[in-house]
Write a protein that holds these residues in place. Structure first.
Motif: not given
Lengths: 285, 233
Positions: A18, A47-50, A63, A66-67, A70, A74, A113, A115-117, B119-120, B136, B139, B143
């Motif tokens: 970020c 589509r990266w996240n923090c 938890m 998870v970020g 994820r 990717r 946890f 289950d969407d990836e 926590v994404a 997204d 997120q 940023r």
């Protein structure tokens, strides 16, 4: 300049984080131009996240992983086995989460946890810019690529915590690191040693206990000043913020730059700031 | 010829509304099934067309651990569905003066600091009936990419399902609304032609013509309408 790609894998997956998209845009801009000059085709992770920002020390706090995991998924989706970070904090959090899921039970629960990836397989290595510059490009090729040597400049390499601790993810020896000094030398500058270079800047206490951060920052700057550093180099946006914004009156006002900025100066991509050029009068002009 | 009376018995399914079993015709939406079962809905119902977001609801299916989230007016019942009524999602909208805030991440974070608790986990995305990439957007907010937040949440109905499910307790739809307002006020390219036209109207450029029309009889207006210029097909 005629540089052939310095790697057999000129495509390089990159996790910005970020801060690199907000407060530290200059770090990203300088580094990505420098890496392009060095022959890398850098592509940003889609589509990266923090990263998670602070690695969670709670043993049962899955938890929080998870970020970061994820993001590793990717990279895995693209068939990549490594991902580059410029920010020391992102490097630390992502590396430690990668380590955390090397434990099969942790990996199983995280995957259950999410289950969407697709399941994370555990094969992505997180690489910091300093590691890329030294381990893959190497000092020799790096100094060959330098067109404006930073000779005469005296930099203090400020590691802080996140590049070195814990030792499992350290980019170098956690107590006697030299990677940043070697990079500084390869760019033609002088790296001054100062004892506080691996001390903590106070990090997130900047929010709740700025008094503690001011104390830490004062010690670091005094130490760097005594050693004769004209500027500090860091790869952590939070360290930079603290060293600049929490500097108490009386502490030496030493400018702080990002590692990638110095790289871009030496490769002739970006102009050396006026404040440094002045102190180099006659040397750099 | 005699008319043949055929009584088609609708296929019935069993749904459980707050624990109680009801037989309802297959093919009904959740909303209609609730009404068929005798509930009179005064909250948790709105446009019935999938636009207003008032009928956000959650349900489970037998043998499936997932808690599904959807709009009751857009989802047909399935046999064995567990349903509940969800009148609204409580969430606080923080006050701000749009003229005094900057279109930057700091504005979003200052008003909604809980964004930093993300926590994404992606639970928000999984609960969105509009299939938006909600995480997204969170997120992008973190940023400081206000334009991206506005773009990703353009189709948000403010149904509140993500907000209800979020472990970080982020009031998403208020953040999205703020981001879209910031985008509209500061970031979107200005429609100069619109600005010019509004100015022309204010300066009275069309006043005389409008006055003339107002004074015409219905017959004259009709003639004028018939004689209007139409673009060739």
């Amino acid at each position: 300049m005629n540089l052939s790609p310095v790697t057999r894998h000129p495509s390089l997956l990159y996790f910005p984080g970020c801060a690199l998209k907000d407060q530290a845009k200059n770090y990203e801009r300088a580094t990505l131009s420098a890496l392009a000059t060095l022959g890398y085709e850098v592509k940003e992770l889609p589509r990266w996240n923090c990263c998670g920002t602070v690695y969670s020390l709670a043993q049962d706090d899955l938890m929080r992983h998870v970020g970061p995991v994820r993001n590793l998924i990717r990279a895995q989706e693209l068939g990549e086995t490594r991902v580059l970070t410029l920010c020391a904090m992102c490097y630390n959090t992502l590396s430690r989460s990668a380590l955390f899921v090397q434990n099969p039970e942790n990996l199983r629960r995280i995957n259950a946890f999410m289950d969407d990836e697709e399941d994370y397989q555990g094969g992505v290595r997180v690489v910091h810019l300093a590691q890329l510059l030294l381990e893959e490009i190497g000092e020799e090729k790096l100094s060959q690529a330098v067109v404006k040597p930073l000779s005469g400049l005296r930099f203090g390499a400020y590691y802080g915590c996140t590049l070195l601790r814990p030792k499992e993810v350290a980019v170098d020896h956690p107590d006697r690191p030299e990677v940043l000094e070697r990079i500084i030398a390869a760019l033609g500058a002088e790296a001054v040693a100062f004892p506080e270079r691996t001390e903590c800047c106070g990090a997130y206490l900047t929010v709740t206990r700025p008094d503690i951060v001011r104390e830490r920052v004062s010690e670091i700057l005094l130490s760097a000043g005594r050693a004769g550093a004209q500027a500090l180099l860091t790869s952590c946006p939070l360290c930079k913020f603290n060293l600049e914004e929490r500097r108490p009156l009386g502490a030496p006002k030493i400018p702080v730059f990002y590692l990638g900025e110095a790289l871009a100066w030496a490769l002739g991509i970006e102009e050396i700031p006026e404040e440094l050029r002045k102190s180099l009068a006659g040397v750099m002009r | 010829m005699d008319e043949v009376q055929v009584k088609v018995k609708p296929e019935m399914v069993t749904v459980y509304i707050m624990g109680q079993a009801y037989q309802v015709p297959a093919g009904l939406t959740i909303l209609k099934a609730l009404e068929y079962a005798g509930f009179r809905l005064v909250r948790g119902v709105g446009c019935r067309g999938g636009f207003c977001g008032a009928c956000a609801t959650v349900y489970r299916l037998p043998g499936d651990y997932r808690l599904y989230a959807d709009l009751a007016c857009q989802t047909t019942v399935k046999d064995g569905m567990y349903l509940a009524l969800l009148p609204s999602t409580p969430a606080e909208r923080r006050p701000y003066d749009l003229k005094k805030v900057r279109p930057a991440g700091e504005t979003l974070l200052a008003l909604y600091p809980e964004l930093g608790r993300c926590v994404a986990c992606n639970t928000c995305t999984k609960s969105c009936p509009q299939k938006l990439e909600v995480m997204d957007a969170v997120q992008a907010a973190l940023r400081g990419d206000v334009a991206k937040v506005a773009e990703l949440t353009f189709d948000c109905l403010s149904c509140g399902l993500c907000t209800m499910r979020c472990p970080a307790e982020i009031p998403h739809y208020h953040v999205w609304q703020l981001a879209r307002r910031l985008y509209g006020a500061y970031l979107a390219p200005k429609a100069e032609h619109l600005h010019r036209r509004v100015q022309e109207i204010a300066e009275g450029k069309f006043a005389a013509e409008l006055d003339r029309l107002m004074r015409l009889s219905q017959e004259e207006l009709r003639e004028l309408y018939k004689a209007r210029e139409i673009e060739p097909e």
